[in-house]
Design an enzyme around this catalytic site. Structure first.
Site, PDB file in Angstrom:
ATOM      1  N   ASP A 324     -23.744  -9.129 -84.754  1.00 49.79           N
ATOM      2  CA  ASP A 324     -24.117 -10.095 -83.712  1.00 49.79           C
ATOM      3  C   ASP A 324     -24.075 -11.533 -84.229  1.00 49.79           C
ATOM      4  OD1 ASP A 324     -26.323  -9.275 -85.372  1.00 49.79           O
ATOM      5  OD2 ASP A 324     -27.606 -10.530 -84.126  1.00 49.79           O
ATOM      6  N   GLU A 325     -23.924 -12.440 -83.298  1.00 53.37           N
ATOM      7  CA  GLU A 325     -24.090 -13.883 -83.540  1.00 53.37           C
ATOM      8  C   GLU A 325     -23.415 -14.369 -84.824  1.00 53.37           C
ATOM      9  OE1 GLU A 325     -28.405 -14.643 -81.465  1.00 53.37           O
ATOM     10  OE2 GLU A 325     -28.423 -13.715 -83.431  1.00 53.37           O
TER      11      GLU A 325
HETATM   12  C1  TNX Z   1     -31.186 -12.497 -80.820  1.00 47.60           C
HETATM   13  S1  TNX Z   1     -30.460  -9.710 -80.309  1.00 47.60           S
HETATM   14  C2  TNX Z   1     -30.854 -11.857 -81.999  1.00 47.60           C
HETATM   15  C3  TNX Z   1     -31.810 -11.804 -83.098  1.00 47.60           C
HETATM   16  C4  TNX Z   1     -33.062 -12.571 -82.788  1.00 47.60           C
HETATM   17  C5  TNX Z   1     -33.478 -12.296 -81.363  1.00 47.60           C
HETATM   18  C6  TNX Z   1     -34.777 -12.916 -80.979  1.00 47.60           C
HETATM   19  C7  TNX Z   1     -29.536  -9.992 -81.432  1.00 47.60           C
HETATM   20  C8  TNX Z   1     -28.495  -9.010 -81.619  1.00 47.60           C
HETATM   21  N1  TNX Z   1     -29.710 -11.109 -82.155  1.00 47.60           N
HETATM   22  O1  TNX Z   1     -31.212 -12.270 -84.274  1.00 47.60           O
HETATM   23  O2  TNX Z   1     -34.051 -12.175 -83.668  1.00 47.60           O
HETATM   24  O3  TNX Z   1     -32.470 -12.781 -80.510  1.00 47.60           O
HETATM   25  O4  TNX Z   1     -35.203 -12.485 -79.723  1.00 47.60           O
END
Ligand code: TNX
Length: 511
Positions: A324-325
């Site tokens: 993710d991200e």
């Molecule tokens: C998004 S959900 C993220 C996390 C954060 C979270 C906080 C996701 C795959 N990545 O790195 O902790 O939001 O709500």
């Protein structure tokens, strides 16, 4: 006297007599079971649990029998013990596994309570454990020593809607001890959830010992959000968590998040960075700034070692690769990276799970994408043959605040009151993702704002039982107005277990 006067008199005498009889919990169907079973039938009598009650189990079911005995003894103050038996005894409690799917499926169970006998029969040991959880919910929260314990007679036939019913605990942003993780596992077990996903690494911390890369924990495990001391699990401690979960029919899914969310690893080993320099440890809460160096061979050697060591300790079928991200990894590097990581996971005998972004890689036949935010990614994954775990942030994130007054948690995906967390159907939420694509439901708890188990409890309760019910009970059988009355009965259970829960005004809590 006229005949109607006599009738009236007789009726009032009967009523008076009835109101003097002690109230026993003889209506099994009035029990606020969570998750709601497929069917409950009452027969209007009571089984009396007392010190002489025997708990008998079929050979092989001793562990679940002992779990039941321990829980019953905690509630009642009795000292019940467990014996094996080859056939159903005429008195007492009997746990039995047929080994066949039958009408209720492998995980289904039948709980039958008569005046003399309680039986749990199930297709497999998991089903038997779920039957035990249902039985435990028929008991009062606490019993005064010496008081007889009455259990309403009747039967429950039950089986789950989804085979995957989970929660996630982020032990990377803040570290949680083995005992805290065990408490979290107990929360899941009580509501028939069967998966605990552990988010074991992130920018702020690396939480599992890797013997071939010792600095990951030595350096990368040494801090957490806010600059606290962090921590990590030794391989023995991780195995202890796996074992404890397994006894409660819960599979652990380890996650090593990559190529982003990797600052703790990048700070531990300079060679994992493209410029060969270690980064600083990070204790903030920003996301998206870190990336493994995707075109260095050492990166894949590193991942190979990490996946091999963790897989060897993990009996469950899955390895979660995060994904993710990864905002600092160009997409043209991200795709081959994820493809190569998938091969590493598969060659270690595990199935791949990743956050919905991994759907951009290919192929995905035996992979599972975890929907958290992006519908396009998720439907792309489905088109490529992936299954889906439903964790919509706006519905199922346990770290979202209940409302604007909640002192813990975040609200980037919105506020999630207890009704909003409960009232959705995984099979209709995302266009293009339907029942047959969905493996199950998972409620993640990210830990940027929670530092200990009491804070965890406040965000987890009372929403967790709702996610458990979404995973277990068919959508036709679920309805908030009815559910909230059952949930109201569980407030006393939370209190008896010392759980600090959010007393939502939407729930008419029973005192
Ligand atoms: C998004 S959900 C993220 C996390 C954060 C979270 C906080 C996701 C795959 N990545 O790195 O902790 O939001 O709500």
């Amino acid at each position: 006297m006229r005949i109607n006067t006599i009738l009236l008199l007789a009726m009032s005498i009967t009523l008076a007599l009835l109101s003097c009889t002690p109230k026993t919990p003889t209506d099994l169907a009035k029990t606020g079971f969570i998750p709601k079973p497929v069917s409950v039938t009452s027969t209007g009598e009571a089984f009396i649990l007392k010190s002489s009650t025997g708990i008998f189990v079929q050979e092989g079911q001793q562990q679940t029998g002992q779990y039941l005995a321990d829980e019953l003894n905690k509630i009642t103050g009795l000292s019940l013990t467990v014996e094996t038996a080859t056939e159903t005894p005429s008195n007492g409690i009997y746990l039995f596994v047929s080994g066949e799917a039958g009408e209720l499926g492998m995980e289904g169970y039948e709980l039958t309570i008569s005046k003399k006998q309680i039986t749990v029969s199930a297709g497999n040991p998991a089903g038997c454990f779920y039957g035990v959880q249902t039985l435990l919910q028929t008991l009062p929260v606490k019993v005064n020593p010496g008081e007889p314990v009455e259990i309403a007679t009747g039967s429950v036939s039950d089986f789950p809607e989804y085979t995957f019913r989970g929660a996630m605990l982020d032990v990377a942003r803040h570290f949680f001890s083995v005992d805290e993780v065990k408490q979290f596992i107990d929360f899941l077990a009580a509501y028939k959830m069967n998966v605990l996903h552990l988010h074991l690494s992130d920018d702020q911390g690396w939480r599992i010992e890797i013997k071939s890369w010792p600095k990951l924990t030595e350096i990368g495990g040494s801090t957490e959000v806010g600059g606290g001391e962090g921590g990590f699990y030794t391989q023995e401690q991780y195995s202890e968590i796996v074992r404890y979960a397994h006894e409660r029919q819960i599979t652990i899914i380890p996650e090593i998040d990559m190529p982003g969310h990797t600052n703790a690893a990048l700070a531990s080993y300079p060679e994992l960075n493209c410029n060969g320099k270690a980064t600083e440890l990070y204790t903030g809460t920003e996301v998206g700034f870190s990336t493994l160096c995707t075109d260095k061979e050492i990166t894949y050697q590193f991942i190979g070692d990490v996946v091999r060591e963790i897989s060897a300790l993990t009996p469950g079928p899955w390895f979660h690769v995060g994904g993710d991200e990864s905002h600092s990894t160009p997409i043209e590097d991200y795709i081959p990276f994820v493809n190569r990581v998938q091969e590493i996971v598969v060659s270690n005998g595990k199935k791949v799970i990743g956050w919905d972004e991994i759907a951009n890689a290919a192929p995905m036949e035996n992979a599972t994408v975890q929907f958290w935010a992006d519908i396009k990614n998720t439907t792309l994954g489905v088109e490529k043959g992936a299954k889906v775990i439903m964790s919509p942030a706006a519905k199922a994130y346990l770290d979202m605040q209940y409302d604007s007054t909640t002192h813990l948690g975040l609200h980037w995906a919105g506020y999630i009151e207890v009704d909003a967390g409960y009232s959705w159907d995984p099979a209709t939420l995302v266009p293009g993702v339907s029942r047959e694509n969905i493996l199950g439901v998972e409620a993640p708890l990210w830990s940027e704002t929670v530092t200990n188990i009491d804070e965890v409890e406040y965000l987890v309760f009372p929403r967790l039982p709702g996610y458990a019910e979404i995973g277990w009970t068919s959508p036709e059988n679920r309805n908030w107005d009815e559910y909230k009355l059952r949930l109201a009965q569980h407030g006393k259970r939370f209190e008896a277990k010392g759980i600090d829960f959010y007393r939502s005004k939407l729930v008419p809590w029973e005192e």
